[in-house]
Write a protein that holds these residues in place. Structure first.
Motif, mmCIF file in Angstrom:
data_model
loop_
_atom_site.group_PDB
_atom_site.id
_atom_site.type_symbol
_atom_site.label_atom_id
_atom_site.label_comp_id
_atom_site.label_asym_id
_atom_site.label_seq_id
_atom_site.Cartn_x
_atom_site.Cartn_y
_atom_site.Cartn_z
ATOM 1 N N ASP A 22 -8.026 28.976 -48.693
ATOM 2 C CA ASP A 22 -6.997 29.902 -48.201
ATOM 3 C C ASP A 22 -6.662 30.962 -49.255
ATOM 4 O O ASP A 22 -6.549 32.145 -48.933
ATOM 5 C CB ASP A 22 -5.726 29.149 -47.815
ATOM 6 C CG ASP A 22 -5.886 28.305 -46.562
ATOM 7 O OD1 ASP A 22 -6.861 28.508 -45.811
ATOM 8 O OD2 ASP A 22 -5.025 27.437 -46.335
ATOM 9 N N GLU A 26 -7.428 34.980 -48.946
ATOM 10 C CA GLU A 26 -6.366 35.981 -49.036
ATOM 11 C C GLU A 26 -6.705 37.052 -50.069
ATOM 12 O O GLU A 26 -6.525 38.237 -49.828
ATOM 13 C CB GLU A 26 -5.044 35.300 -49.401
ATOM 14 C CG GLU A 26 -3.869 36.248 -49.423
ATOM 15 C CD GLU A 26 -2.563 35.538 -49.706
ATOM 16 O OE1 GLU A 26 -1.723 36.136 -50.402
ATOM 17 O OE2 GLU A 26 -2.380 34.392 -49.246
ATOM 18 N N PRO A 32 -10.030 32.095 -44.001
ATOM 19 C CA PRO A 32 -10.511 30.864 -44.642
ATOM 20 C C PRO A 32 -11.755 30.311 -43.938
ATOM 21 O O PRO A 32 -12.641 29.770 -44.595
ATOM 22 C CB PRO A 32 -9.328 29.902 -44.510
ATOM 23 C CG PRO A 32 -8.138 30.794 -44.399
ATOM 24 C CD PRO A 32 -8.611 32.007 -43.644
#
Length: 106
Positions: A22, A26, A32
């Motif tokens: 994740d 980002e 993801p």
């Protein structure tokens, strides 16, 4: 230079940098799930995304794509230097390295 080998290197680098999927997703602006697919060798990616991976993971584009051993050579050299310290000294070294990491990521 198969997708699986590239995915394995990205996964290795992600774990080395203590990023979850994740967190990496980002930072490079993808999902993801896409990171998972890359790591499993199911998907490829653009040169633009390669550059983002390189910047975020602190590895050369060449290493990510080809597995150039420059990173491992550097790690080996660092390990050789660390082997010279005793336990007490290693605690200080770890603190110094953590501070350098924090400053570099501000």
């Amino acid at each position: 230079m198969g997708k699986q080998e590239i995915g394995n290197r990205i996964k290795e680098l992600r774990k080395l940098r203590h990023f979850s999927r994740d967190a990496l997703a980002e930072r490079v602006s993808v999902s993801p799930k896409f990171i998972y697919d890359i790591e499993m060798g199911k998907k490829g990616f653009s040169a633009e995304l390669l550059k983002k991976f390189s910047d975020v993971l602190g590895a050369s584009c060449e290493y990510i794509m080809s597995g150039d051993d420059e990173m491992r050579k550097n790690r080996t050299a660092i390990e050789e230097q660390l082997s010279k310290f005793n336990k007490r000294q290693l605690k200080y070294v770890a603190g110094i390295l953590e501070n350098i990491y924090k400053v570099g990521n501000e």
